[in-house]
Write a protein that holds these residues in place. Structure first.
Motif, PDB file in Angstrom:
ATOM      1  N   PRO A 312       1.062  -1.132  -0.173  1.00 11.60           N
ATOM      2  CA  PRO A 312      -0.121  -0.134  -0.022  1.00 11.60           C
ATOM      3  C   PRO A 312       0.707   0.958   0.344  1.00 11.60           C
ATOM      4  O   PRO A 312       0.560   2.382  -0.391  1.00 11.60           O
ATOM      5  N   ILE A 313       2.102   1.128   0.388  1.00  4.70           N
ATOM      6  CA  ILE A 313       2.857   2.458   0.808  1.00  4.70           C
ATOM      7  C   ILE A 313       3.518   3.046  -0.495  1.00  4.70           C
ATOM      8  O   ILE A 313       3.487   3.717  -0.913  1.00  4.70           O
ATOM      9  N   ILE A 314       3.938   1.553  -1.359  1.00  4.16           N
ATOM     10  CA  ILE A 314       4.841   2.026  -2.974  1.00  4.16           C
ATOM     11  C   ILE A 314       3.528   2.200  -3.628  1.00  4.16           C
ATOM     12  O   ILE A 314       3.423   3.157  -4.643  1.00  4.16           O
ATOM     13  N   ALA A 315       1.857   1.933  -3.151  1.00  3.72           N
ATOM     14  CA  ALA A 315       0.881   2.050  -4.326  1.00  3.72           C
ATOM     15  C   ALA A 315       0.343   3.492  -4.718  1.00  3.72           C
ATOM     16  O   ALA A 315       0.715   4.458  -4.854  1.00  3.72           O
ATOM     17  N   ALA A 316       0.676   4.042  -2.654  1.00  9.22           N
ATOM     18  CA  ALA A 316       0.525   4.863  -2.889  1.00  9.22           C
ATOM     19  C   ALA A 316       2.047   6.248  -3.177  1.00  9.22           C
ATOM     20  O   ALA A 316       1.205   7.238  -3.961  1.00  9.22           O
ATOM     21  N   HIS A 317       2.934   5.795  -3.973  1.00  9.62           N
ATOM     22  CA  HIS A 317       3.807   6.842  -4.544  1.00  9.62           C
ATOM     23  C   HIS A 317       4.006   6.820  -5.316  1.00  9.62           C
ATOM     24  O   HIS A 317       4.119   7.415  -6.475  1.00  9.62           O
ATOM     25  N   SER A 318       2.546   6.146  -6.322  1.00  7.72           N
ATOM     26  CA  SER A 318       2.119   5.733  -7.780  1.00  7.72           C
ATOM     27  C   SER A 318       1.886   7.374  -8.441  1.00  7.72           C
ATOM     28  O   SER A 318       2.119   7.940  -9.162  1.00  7.72           O
ATOM     29  N   ALA A 319       1.659   8.615  -6.929  1.00  8.78           N
ATOM     30  CA  ALA A 319       0.953   9.741  -7.826  1.00  8.78           C
ATOM     31  C   ALA A 319       2.275  10.784  -7.551  1.00  8.78           C
ATOM     32  O   ALA A 319       1.863  11.748  -7.910  1.00  8.78           O
ATOM     33  N   PHE A 320       3.610  10.279  -7.571  1.00 10.94           N
ATOM     34  CA  PHE A 320       4.367  10.818  -7.482  1.00 10.94           C
ATOM     35  C   PHE A 320       5.404  10.452  -8.702  1.00 10.94           C
ATOM     36  O   PHE A 320       6.697  10.852  -9.419  1.00 10.94           O
ATOM     37  N   VAL A 321       4.772   9.801  -9.416  1.00  9.67           N
ATOM     38  CA  VAL A 321       5.673   8.732 -10.188  1.00  9.67           C
ATOM     39  C   VAL A 321       5.020   9.586 -11.963  1.00  9.67           C
ATOM     40  O   VAL A 321       4.124  10.078 -12.286  1.00  9.67           O
ATOM     41  N   TYR A 322       6.333  10.282 -12.840  1.00 14.99           N
ATOM     42  CA  TYR A 322       6.345  10.975 -14.058  1.00 14.99           C
ATOM     43  C   TYR A 322       7.028  10.654 -14.570  1.00 14.99           C
ATOM     44  O   TYR A 322       8.221  10.170 -14.485  1.00 14.99           O
ATOM     45  N   ARG A 323       6.774  11.411 -16.665  1.00 13.31           N
ATOM     46  CA  ARG A 323       7.522  11.045 -17.598  1.00 13.31           C
ATOM     47  C   ARG A 323       8.272  12.414 -17.368  1.00 13.31           C
ATOM     48  O   ARG A 323       8.121  13.302 -17.974  1.00 13.31           O
ATOM     49  N   ALA A 324       9.851  12.279 -17.362  1.00 10.49           N
ATOM     50  CA  ALA A 324      10.898  13.315 -17.761  1.00 10.49           C
ATOM     51  C   ALA A 324      11.136  13.036 -19.048  1.00 10.49           C
ATOM     52  O   ALA A 324      11.645  11.959 -19.870  1.00 10.49           O
ATOM     53  N   GLY A 327      13.436  10.365 -18.817  1.00  5.24           N
ATOM     54  CA  GLY A 327      12.779   9.307 -18.382  1.00  5.24           C
ATOM     55  C   GLY A 327      11.901   9.222 -17.145  1.00  5.24           C
ATOM     56  O   GLY A 327      11.898  10.171 -16.590  1.00  5.24           O
ATOM     57  N   TRP A 328      11.414   7.704 -16.872  1.00  3.34           N
ATOM     58  CA  TRP A 328      10.727   8.131 -15.972  1.00  3.34           C
ATOM     59  C   TRP A 328      11.344   8.037 -14.623  1.00  3.34           C
ATOM     60  O   TRP A 328      12.284   7.708 -13.992  1.00  3.34           O
ATOM     61  N   GLN A 329      10.639   9.171 -13.309  1.00  4.33           N
ATOM     62  CA  GLN A 329      11.431   9.505 -11.930  1.00  4.33           C
ATOM     63  C   GLN A 329      10.292   9.393 -11.189  1.00  4.33           C
ATOM     64  O   GLN A 329       9.466   9.403 -11.435  1.00  4.33           O
ATOM     65  N   LEU A 330      10.844   9.442  -9.873  1.00  2.00           N
ATOM     66  CA  LEU A 330       9.558   9.877  -9.326  1.00  2.00           C
ATOM     67  C   LEU A 330       9.893  10.694  -8.297  1.00  2.00           C
ATOM     68  O   LEU A 330      11.286  11.142  -7.584  1.00  2.00           O
ATOM     69  N   GLY A 331       9.391  11.761  -7.450  1.00  4.29           N
ATOM     70  CA  GLY A 331       9.426  13.222  -7.768  1.00  4.29           C
ATOM     71  C   GLY A 331       8.901  13.400  -6.212  1.00  4.29           C
ATOM     72  O   GLY A 331       7.874  13.682  -6.060  1.00  4.29           O
ATOM     73  N   LYS A 332       9.522  12.858  -5.383  1.00  7.11           N
ATOM     74  CA  LYS A 332       8.034  12.721  -3.718  1.00  7.11           C
ATOM     75  C   LYS A 332       8.020  13.928  -3.316  1.00  7.11           C
ATOM     76  O   LYS A 332       9.752  14.108  -3.463  1.00  7.11           O
ATOM     77  N   PRO A 333       8.063  14.621  -2.681  1.00  6.45           N
ATOM     78  CA  PRO A 333       7.930  16.137  -2.460  1.00  6.45           C
ATOM     79  C   PRO A 333       8.931  15.742  -1.069  1.00  6.45           C
ATOM     80  O   PRO A 333       8.791  15.096   0.167  1.00  6.45           O
ATOM     81  N   SER A 334       9.498  16.865  -0.238  1.00  7.59           N
ATOM     82  CA  SER A 334      10.266  17.162   0.528  1.00  7.59           C
ATOM     83  C   SER A 334       9.253  17.585   1.900  1.00  7.59           C
ATOM     84  O   SER A 334       9.162  16.815   2.997  1.00  7.59           O
ATOM     85  N   GLN A 335       8.636  17.423   1.755  1.00  9.43           N
ATOM     86  CA  GLN A 335       7.629  17.980   2.330  1.00  9.43           C
ATOM     87  C   GLN A 335       7.177  16.651   3.368  1.00  9.43           C
ATOM     88  O   GLN A 335       6.186  16.792   4.558  1.00  9.43           O
ATOM     89  N   LEU A 336       6.694  16.106   2.360  1.00  5.43           N
ATOM     90  CA  LEU A 336       6.221  14.709   2.935  1.00  5.43           C
ATOM     91  C   LEU A 336       7.240  13.642   2.647  1.00  5.43           C
ATOM     92  O   LEU A 336       7.663  13.401   2.616  1.00  5.43           O
TER      93      LEU A 336
END
Length: 385
Positions: A312-324, A327-336
Motif C-alpha cells: 500500500p505504501i508503494i502504491a501510494a507513491h504512484s502519485a509522484f511518478v512522472y515522465r521526464a 525517463g521515468w522519475q519519482l518526484g516525492k516532495p520533501s514536505q512529505l
C-alpha cells in the motif's frame, strides 16, 4: 535465452530411425527416434530446457526427490533392464546432426535436452553410486529434433514439459519475455540477474525475485497509463499487485508480447524505481518504535517489513511518478516525510486490517487511506509548477 554451443556431441545409439514428416522436411527440419545406451545422455547439456535437475538445487530451496525420482531410482536399482520401457525417454534438440551408421553414432551440433533433465539426473546418480561390480547398461528411448529455429525450440521445450507442471516463471524466461525487464533493472543494478526459471534459486548467485519486481512495478504504475487494446488492467485498484502474483506475471507476459505498447515501455521505465523503493521499504528503520508486531527485528533493528504493509505504501507513491526527458522519475516532495506515511500505514494496519499484514495487503481501504495523503501532496506540487 542461452547461446547454443557449436561443439559436437557424440551420441551413441542402439537403433535410430528418421521419422521426419512431410511438414518437417518442407522446412528443413529432421526428427529422429530410437533407443540408446543410457550413458549417451549423461554428458548432454540441458541449457535449452525450461528447468534443470531439481534434486541438485542448492540452498534452502533444495528439492526433495519426488515420487517420479523415487520410481526411477527403484527401477534402476532393482530392474535396470526394464528402465527403457518404464521411462518415457529423453527429448533432445540439436542445430545440426550427422548419422554415422557404421559406428551407430549421431554427431550432434548444439545439442541440449529439452525434456528429460530429471531422467538424466537420476541416471547420472545411478552410474556414480552403483557398485563397481555392476556392469549393467540400461537403455533409454530418445527423440532428437534437428532445427535452428530458436523460437520453435523454446515452444517445444515448454510444451513437452507441461505434463510436469512447469511454473509460469520458467515459461516466461524460456520465451525471452523477461530479458528486457532484466536489462531495465541492470540499468541501476548492473550485477542483478532476474530469476528466469524455477531452477534459479534466490539463495544462490544473488538472483532477483522476478515476480516481486513485477508486482512492485504494477503497484507503482501511474493510473494514467493505458493498457493495450483488449487488455483489462485497473490501475486505480492496486490490490491485485499484492494479492495476485500469478496474474501479475501473466499480464506482464502479454505486455511483453506487445513491446511497442505504451504500457510496456512505461513498465520497463518504472520497474527500476519500483524495485529500489520496495527494497528500501523492506528494511525501513522508520518502523522502529511503531509497535507493529509482524515486523521482524534483530537487536533493535528492522530486518523485514511484511509485504502486506509495504505494497500500500508503494502504491501510494504512484502519485509522484512522472515522465521526464531523462525517463521515468519519482518526484516525492520533501514536505512529505516517510514518517508521515508510516504513521498512516500503522493506523491502517491497526484499525482497518486488525493487525494482520495479509489483510492490509488485500484491503482496498488501506490503499485508499495512504493514497489520499499522497494525492493531496501531488496536487499541491502541481499547483506550484
Amino acid at each position: 535465452m542461452s547461446t547454443p554451443s557449436s561443439e559436437v556431441y557424440f551420441f551413441d545409439f542402439h537403433k535410430c530411425r528418421n521419422i521426419s514428416s512431410p511438414d518437417d522436411e518442407a522446412v528443413g527440419r529432421r526428427v529422429y527416434s530410437g533407443s540408446a545406451p543410457a550413458r549417451s545422455v549423461i554428458g548432454l547439456e540441458d541449457n535449452e530446457n525450461v528447468r534443470e535437475y531439481l534434486v541438485d538445487a542448492k540452498g534452502k530451496q533444495k528439492k526433495s526427490p519426488t515420487l517420479v525420482h523415487q520410481a526411477m531410482r527403484k527401477s534402476l536399482r532393482e530392474t535396470p533392464e526394464t528402465f527403457g520401457v518404464l521411462n518415457s525417454g529423453t527429448v533432445i534438440v540439436a542445430r545440426d546432426a550427422e548419422i554415422d551408421d557404421k559406428n551407430r553414432r549421431l554427431n550432434l551440433v548444439g545439442a541440449s535436452i529439452i525434456n528429460g533433465s530429471q531422467t538424466r539426473g537420476e541416471l547420472k546418480r545411478y552410474f556414480e553410486n552403483r557398485s563397481p561390480d555392476d556392469t549393467s547398461e540400461p537403455s533409454i528411448k530418445f527423440e532428437i529434433i534437428v532445427t535452428d529455429d530458436d523460437d520453435l525450440i523454446a515452444e517445444i521445450s515448454i510444451s513437452r514439459n507441461f505434463q510436469n507442471d512447469v511454473k509460469p516463471i520458467s515459461i516466461a524466461g524460456r520465451r525471452g519475455q523477461l530479458d528486457d525487464l532484466e536489462k531495465s533493472i541492470q540499468s541501476v543494478e548492473p550485477s542483478a540477474k532476474l530469476r528466469k526459471s524455477e531452477s534459479d534459486l534466490l539463495a544462490d548467485d544473488n538472483f532477483v525475485d522476478t515476480e516481486k519486481v513485477i508486482q512492485a512495478t504494477f503497484a507503482l504504475l501511474p493510473e494514467s497509463v493505458s493498457p493495450p487494446h483488449g487488455m483489462s488492467v485497473d490501475l486505480s485498484n492496486k490490490v491485485f499487485a499484492y494479492s495476485q502474483k500469478t496474474r501479475c506475471l501473466k499480464i506482464f507476459q502479454k505486455l511483453a508480447d506487445e513491446p511497442d505498447s505504451d504500457m510496456y515501455k512505461t513498465f520497463l521505465g518504472v520497474a527500476p524505481i519500483a524495485w529500489s523503493l520496495y527494497r528500501r521499504w523492506k528494511v525501513h528503520q522508520g518502523f522502529i518504535g511503531t509497535g507493529i508486531r509482524s515486523i521482524e527485528r534483530d537487536n533493535g533493528r528492522v530486518m523485514e517489513v511484511p509485504d502486506g504493509i509495504i505494497f500500500p505504501i508503494i502504491a501510494a507513491h504512484s502519485a509522484f511518478v512522472y515522465r521526464a526527458e531523462a525517463g521515468w522519475q519519482l518526484g516525492k516532495p520533501s514536505q512529505l516525510s516517510d514518517e508521515e506515511l508510516i504513521s498512516v500505514a500503522k493506523q491502517s494496519y491497526m484499525e482497518i486490517a486488525g493487525h494482520n499484514p495479509q489483510t492490509m495487503g488485500k484491503s482496498k481501504a488501506c490503499y485508499t487511506s495512504l493514497m489520499q495523503i499522497t494525492s493531496i501532496y501531488a496536487k499541491l506540487l502541481k499547483s506550484k509548477i
